[in-house]
Design an enzyme around this catalytic site. Structure first.
Site, PDB file in Angstrom:
ATOM      1  N   GLU A  34      -4.066 -68.143  -2.381  1.00 19.72           N
ATOM      2  CA  GLU A  34      -2.965 -69.065  -2.053  1.00 19.72           C
ATOM      3  C   GLU A  34      -3.252 -69.853  -0.779  1.00 19.72           C
ATOM      4  OE1 GLU A  34       1.194 -68.878  -3.528  1.00 19.72           O
ATOM      5  OE2 GLU A  34       0.955 -66.758  -3.079  1.00 19.72           O
ATOM      6  N   ASP A 145      -5.315 -60.954  -5.194  1.00 20.48           N
ATOM      7  CA  ASP A 145      -3.906 -60.719  -5.507  1.00 20.48           C
ATOM      8  C   ASP A 145      -3.810 -60.606  -7.018  1.00 20.48           C
ATOM      9  OD1 ASP A 145      -1.242 -60.738  -6.011  1.00 20.48           O
ATOM     10  OD2 ASP A 145      -0.801 -62.595  -4.928  1.00 20.48           O
ATOM     11  N   HIS A 246       2.008 -61.170   2.223  1.00 20.28           N
ATOM     12  CA  HIS A 246       1.016 -60.137   1.886  1.00 20.28           C
ATOM     13  C   HIS A 246       0.285 -59.655   3.141  1.00 20.28           C
ATOM     14  CE1 HIS A 246       0.744 -61.007  -2.581  1.00 20.28           C
ATOM     15  NE2 HIS A 246       1.388 -62.077  -2.145  1.00 20.28           N
TER      16      HIS A 246
END
Length: 254
Positions: A34, A145, A246
């Site tokens: 991301e 992820d 995260h």
DNA sequence: ATGGTGGCGCGGCCA
């Protein structure tokens, strides 16, 4: 070799956290997800100045993956064979005789949704790609992820989450199909503190209440898993001002 | 309180 994965939820915003973290943790390889930055805007020099090599596959607004590595990066792939996908979620590379595959698995939104179907199709395609990689490489690390909590121990409230996206049987089965190609979830090679997670929702004080999931994983091929000496979640960056949702996960291979 | 928070980018999508 010290390797880590971190969904940073915008590299533009989190660059100071990432650079601080690299400066104090001496990682050999850091896989980012991301990044949310197009390749032309990737902050390459911030990493090369620290002596790292970089590779990235980005897009505007969403997704985006990168590899930050002490050693040179070779044999880069950004696609799964069986998938014609504009979303930038895949970055594989050969680094020091280890094939490293950095993944940002689709979130899936909700069980039964179009995005959920896309997630399952995507997982099937990446599993095919990994099957091909295992024919050429003995030492493989798949990290990123995964947007799947492998077991109920990886979920703060399994009853509340039962059957929903990130924990549903079909997603977990897809992850098991990938592991069945000969990979270990490094985190579970070692005794771990109970209720250790890697992601906490920004909403509702998720981190403060430890309402989390362990969805950021480091998988090692069996040849490599034997030499794994540590795998841990580093919760410290999640405590900072304006954190990613995260935390980084780190593994060490002797 | 039919949400909540955060990123992107300026309205609404995505997580």
């Amino acid at each position: 070799m010290r390797i880590a994965t971190w969904n940073v939820n915008s590299l533009r915003v989190r660059l100071p956290h990432v650079l601080d973290w690299l400066g104090t943790h001496d990682a050999d390889i850091l896989a980012l997800q991301e990044t949310k930055v197009i390749d032309a805007d990737f902050p390459e020099e911030a990493f090369t100045e620290l002596g790292y090599h970089v590779s990235f596959s980005g897009q505007k607004t969403y997704n985006g993956v990168a590899l930050i590595s002490r050693s040179p990066i070779h044999e880069v792939i950004t696609e799964a064979h069986a998938l014609d996908d504009p979303q930038r979620r895949i970055l594989g590379a050969l680094i020091d005789e280890v094939y490293v595959l950095n993944l940002y698995v689709p979130n899936g939104s909700a069980v039964g949704s179009d995005k959920y179907d896309y997630k399952l199709t995507w997982l099937s395609a990446i599993t095919q790609t990994v099957a091909e990689l295992t024919k050429k490489h003995n030492k493989i690390i798949i990290l990123g992820d995964f947007n799947i909590a492998p077991e109920d121990d990886d979920v703060h409230d399994p009853k509340a989450w039962e059957g929903s996206v990130l924990v549903s049987d079909a997603e977990r089965d897809a992850l098991q199909n990938l592991l069945a190609l000969g990979f270990k979830d490094c985190f579970r090679l070692f005794p771990q503190e109970e209720k250790t997670y890697s992601w906490w929702d920004y909403r509702g004080g998720g981190f403060r209440r430890n309402h989390g999931l362990r969805i950021d994983l480091i998988l090692a091929s069996e040849a490599l898993a034997q030499s794994c000496s540590i795998c841990a979640v580093d919760k410290e960056p999640r405590k900072l001002e304006r954190p990613s949702d995260h935390a980084p996960v780190v593994a060490v291979f002797e």
